[in-house]
Enzyme design. Structure first.
Site, short mmCIF file in Angstrom:
data_model
loop_
_atom_site.label_atom_id
_atom_site.label_comp_id
_atom_site.label_asym_id
_atom_site.label_seq_id
_atom_site.Cartn_x
_atom_site.Cartn_y
_atom_site.Cartn_z
CB SER A 150 -0.85 -0.15 1.24
OG SER A 150 -0.31 0.10 2.42
CE LYS A 188 -3.00 2.52 4.40
NZ LYS A 188 -2.65 1.28 4.89
#
Lengths: 230, 230
Positions: A150, A188
């Site tokens: 990701s 993230k």
DNA sequence: ATTTATGTTCTATAAAAGTTCTCTTTAAAT
DNA sequence: ATTTAAAGAGAACTTTTATAGAACATAAAT
């Protein structure tokens, strides 16, 4: 004038690396006793002499008469990535402890973060090169192995090891390890927007998710990254 | 500027290169005994004379009467491209250092390498602690700072530090540091095709270039990567 | 005040490493 | 061939490192 001289004997270098590691992993410098044991000596006086030699050559500083008051000023010029990053071989991670170091160090390398997370703890932060100020407030650091792609567009690949400094807050826009609903930990980019927090992936196949701020707990800030090629 | 340069005899140069290599690879300078052996001599006195000559000419510094206290100050200028790669030029090292060395930061962040290359030498790798068996086959390692984005799709970003194991050959498909025409060093994926070698970038904006095999010298194999975030 | 942990200093011994000499050999230059 | 500088060998010698143990000093904790 430049002087990275590696004018060190083996013993001096080994001791220096041990001290450095110990400080990195536990935050405090080892006592003479611990150094003595780590070098398999039977008397502390040799340690004293070695440290004096290291101090003479400018590799460490110490506060006389203070216990555990050593500071590593520099490392020999060929200090290995492993020395710098602390031990980082699979063997060490996989309970290879006894064979490599039945002694005290290295322990903090192990352990994993939170439950059911997509990441595993692997090692601890050790580098000091780029962050001299970290020497003071040497916060705790975790090493985490990245699973998934990701963050691939930020150059963080599956299998990489990221080094995370423990922090409960980071600036908006930084990459952080966050815990969502006390359950899922993920790496993230964090964007704060009023009362919400957006977690951005760095992969256009993954979207940005927005959460109420109280659902997110920031675990740490991405500090560095390490990758092995085969 | 152009000081006395290669006023070195062959023996002196060989010894100098040996010393330099030894320091780079093991972090400590060789003893007279080791130098004696490396040059296949039977007496240490010759070493002493050679080192004195090197010191007079400003190629090394030493601490008299100290064990293993040699420092290589500069290398002969007529070193081949290969030698330049194997060993850093002193002036270059100097530059990279003072900005890192003024504080207690430190560590072997050495300056940049050779002319016109897209990479800078930073530090070396050679472990002692975690991989005892590697001590034997401990190849030399280099740390290089990546400039440019030609490998970005392999997760190698501008500013990353890669750790390269010295090798004159790598398997096809591996990422390696290669020297083109003894001039330009670059980090690319290597594909061998008959008598030619293709260097692939990992960025679709850069093409693959194909060279005659004799124009390419492989310098080392990409082993690991390190990145700092800010 | 007393204990405990730790750091410092001292002596002593031995091994490792560096230095200095003399003498011979080699290689290059003229 | 002769000369000269560099290199090799060997030995004696000095200094530094390393190990060890003990005594003493300091700081923190009880």
């Amino acid at each position: 004038m430049y002087e990275v001289c590696s004018m060190l004997t083996k013993k001096q270098k080994n001791l220096l690396i041990f001290i450095n590691k110990k400080i990195r992993s536990s935050g405090i410098s080892p006592s003479y006793e611990e150094m003595k044991n780590s070098l398999n000596l039977k008397s502390k006086s040799g340690i004293h002499r070695l440290i004096s030699a290291l101090e003479e050559r400018g590799f460490v500083k110490r506060l006389a008469h203070k216990a555990r008051a050593l500071e590593v000023v520099k490392l020999p010029e060929n200090a290995s990535a492993n020395d710098i990053f602390n031990t980082f071989t699979p063997s060490v991670i996989k309970g290879g402890l006894d064979k490599n170091n039945n002694k005290s160090s290295d322990v903090s390398v192990l352990g994993s973060i939170a439950a059911g997370t997509p990441i595993e703890a692997i090692q601890q932060e050790v580098d000091r090169v780029a962050l001299p100020e970290d020497l003071q407030n040497n916060g705790e650091h975790y090493g985490l192995k990245v699973k998934g792609d990701s963050m691939i567009e930020a150059g963080i690949n599956d299998g990489d090891t990221v080094i995370v400094k423990k922090a409960s807050n980071v600036d908006s826009g930084q990459i952080a390890v966050v815990l969502i609903d006390d359950q899922e930990a993920t790496l993230k980019r964090v964007r704060k927007k009023g009362n919400t927090i957006a977690l951005e992936a760095a992969n256009r196949n993954y979207g940005t998710k927005i959460y109420a701020a109280n659902r997110i707990k920031i675990q740490g800030k991405l500090v560095s990254l390490y990758r092995n090629f085969h």
